[in-house]
Scaffold this motif. Sequence first.
Motif, PDB file in Angstrom:
ATOM      1  N   ILE A 171      58.313  38.947  31.846  1.00  0.00           N
ATOM      2  CA  ILE A 171      57.756  37.842  31.049  1.00  0.00           C
ATOM      3  C   ILE A 171      58.508  36.550  31.355  1.00  0.00           C
ATOM      4  CG2 ILE A 171      57.467  36.964  28.703  1.00  0.00           C
ATOM      5  CD1 ILE A 171      55.449  39.083  29.363  1.00  0.00           C
ATOM      6  N   LEU A 172      59.812  36.663  31.551  1.00  0.00           N
ATOM      7  CA  LEU A 172      60.626  35.494  31.878  1.00  0.00           C
ATOM      8  C   LEU A 172      60.141  34.853  33.188  1.00  0.00           C
ATOM      9  CD1 LEU A 172      63.182  34.126  30.598  1.00  0.00           C
ATOM     10  CD2 LEU A 172      64.532  35.380  32.295  1.00  0.00           C
ATOM     11  N   SER A 176      57.854  26.456  32.572  1.00  0.00           N
ATOM     12  CA  SER A 176      59.048  25.827  32.010  1.00  0.00           C
ATOM     13  C   SER A 176      59.604  24.755  32.954  1.00  0.00           C
ATOM     14  CB  SER A 176      60.125  26.879  31.722  1.00  0.00           C
ATOM     15  OG  SER A 176      60.575  27.484  32.923  1.00  0.00           O
ATOM     16  N   ILE A 177      59.511  24.996  34.259  1.00  0.00           N
ATOM     17  CA  ILE A 177      59.993  24.011  35.239  1.00  0.00           C
ATOM     18  C   ILE A 177      59.101  22.773  35.238  1.00  0.00           C
ATOM     19  CG2 ILE A 177      60.346  23.587  37.704  1.00  0.00           C
ATOM     20  CD1 ILE A 177      61.098  26.587  37.933  1.00  0.00           C
ATOM     21  N   LEU A 178      57.785  22.988  35.207  1.00  0.00           N
ATOM     22  CA  LEU A 178      56.837  21.868  35.224  1.00  0.00           C
ATOM     23  C   LEU A 178      56.973  20.999  33.973  1.00  0.00           C
ATOM     24  CD1 LEU A 178      53.632  23.669  36.576  1.00  0.00           C
ATOM     25  CD2 LEU A 178      54.974  21.912  37.765  1.00  0.00           C
ATOM     26  N   GLN A 224      63.957  24.131  28.961  1.00  0.00           N
ATOM     27  CA  GLN A 224      65.017  25.087  29.265  1.00  0.00           C
ATOM     28  C   GLN A 224      64.630  26.461  28.694  1.00  0.00           C
ATOM     29  OE1 GLN A 224      68.946  23.912  28.029  1.00  0.00           O
ATOM     30  NE2 GLN A 224      69.850  25.901  28.539  1.00  0.00           N
ATOM     31  N   PHE A 225      64.297  27.369  29.577  1.00  0.00           N
ATOM     32  CA  PHE A 225      63.822  28.696  29.179  1.00  0.00           C
ATOM     33  C   PHE A 225      64.748  29.750  29.774  1.00  0.00           C
ATOM     34  CE2 PHE A 225      60.440  32.148  29.892  1.00  0.00           C
ATOM     35  CZ  PHE A 225      60.684  32.709  28.640  1.00  0.00           C
ATOM     36  N   LYS A 226      65.371  30.518  28.922  1.00  0.00           N
ATOM     37  CA  LYS A 226      66.335  31.516  29.394  1.00  0.00           C
ATOM     38  C   LYS A 226      66.171  32.832  28.626  1.00  0.00           C
ATOM     39  CE  LYS A 226      69.947  29.869  26.230  1.00  0.00           C
ATOM     40  NZ  LYS A 226      71.334  29.353  26.109  1.00  0.00           N
ATOM     41  N   GLY A 227      66.750  33.882  29.201  1.00  0.00           N
ATOM     42  CA  GLY A 227      66.699  35.196  28.575  1.00  0.00           C
ATOM     43  C   GLY A 227      68.085  35.769  28.392  1.00  0.00           C
ATOM     44  N   PRO A 246      63.739  20.330  24.866  1.00  0.00           N
ATOM     45  CA  PRO A 246      63.148  21.597  24.455  1.00  0.00           C
ATOM     46  C   PRO A 246      63.891  22.802  25.025  1.00  0.00           C
ATOM     47  CG  PRO A 246      61.759  20.503  26.074  1.00  0.00           C
ATOM     48  CD  PRO A 246      62.832  19.535  25.704  1.00  0.00           C
ATOM     49  N   GLU A 247      64.118  23.782  24.158  1.00  0.00           N
ATOM     50  CA  GLU A 247      64.805  25.002  24.560  1.00  0.00           C
ATOM     51  C   GLU A 247      64.097  26.213  23.957  1.00  0.00           C
ATOM     52  OE1 GLU A 247      68.854  24.900  23.370  1.00  0.00           O
ATOM     53  OE2 GLU A 247      69.391  23.154  24.623  1.00  0.00           O
TER      54      GLU A 247
END
Length: 306
Positions: free
Chosen positions: A170-171, A178-180, A184-187, A226-227
């Motif tokens: 899913i990540l 998230s890049i576009l 900041q998207f993390k797992g 945004p995170e």
Amino acid sequence: MKAGNPLKTFHFSTEMKQSVSPSTYPNDKTFLVHELQMKKGELTMDDLKHKQAELESKSLELEQEIIDKQQTLMNLHQAIQTATSKFQAASASHLAAGLAHEIRNPLTTIKGFIQLLKPELQADRKKEFADVALDEINRANTLLTEFLSVLKPGSPEKRKLSMNKLAESILKLFSSESILKDIQFKGTFPKDELYVWADENGIKQVLVNLLKNAFEAVEGNPATRPEITLVVSKLEENVSVSVIDNGSGIDQLSLNKIFTPFYTTKAEGTGIGLAISKQIIESHGGQMSVVIEHNKTIFKFALPAV
């Protein structure tokens, strides 16, 4: 001396006669009758007291029996109401499902004709009208699909599933978005594999719904960067999964109704996604909740670990 002795004897006898004379005590018959009357009265009072105690005991028993019968009637009334409500809900769901299918059929026909007419509309420079119509038909079909999934959820195909691997996939799925959007998207996942007995497609649908909501929430809060964080962890005998965002948050009214079907605060929302997600988790024997902590919204669900 001989003459005085009879006098003394006579005097003594007279006193004895006086002491037992009828004027002092009643005769034997009268005495017995009086004694019997007293005993008869005493027996009658004892009997009355005994009967009174029996009646009081019976009265208490009857009162308790009445209370028990009233409780039984109340339970029966509630059971009838529950059965009636379930029957009405089942009938309404069946009717709604049938109606949704009937609506979908003509939409499919209309979509087919628009696609056939699309080349001619393109020649007349009106292709954009066909595109708008097709988009609206597709949106209506999506709404009907979600509506039917609430009324008739599919039978899950459960197996031993690694939540670590599912979360990692899913990540990757949301990494490009998230890049576009500069999010900041993390797992955060444990080193040890955590397993659940679950339907992979169902749990994946839940994660996609939660993350789509999180992405929309952080886009609506430009004040901070945004995170979004996806967390998988072990919680006692369960595997816990959390989606955390620092977006616009949820007010208390919406927080109380967030899992209610068709409730939404979005202009183009259906209000079905979270209701379906909660239903999927509960069908796996799990729980789903949402809390606000330190200006962050946390959607969390837990499933039994295997």
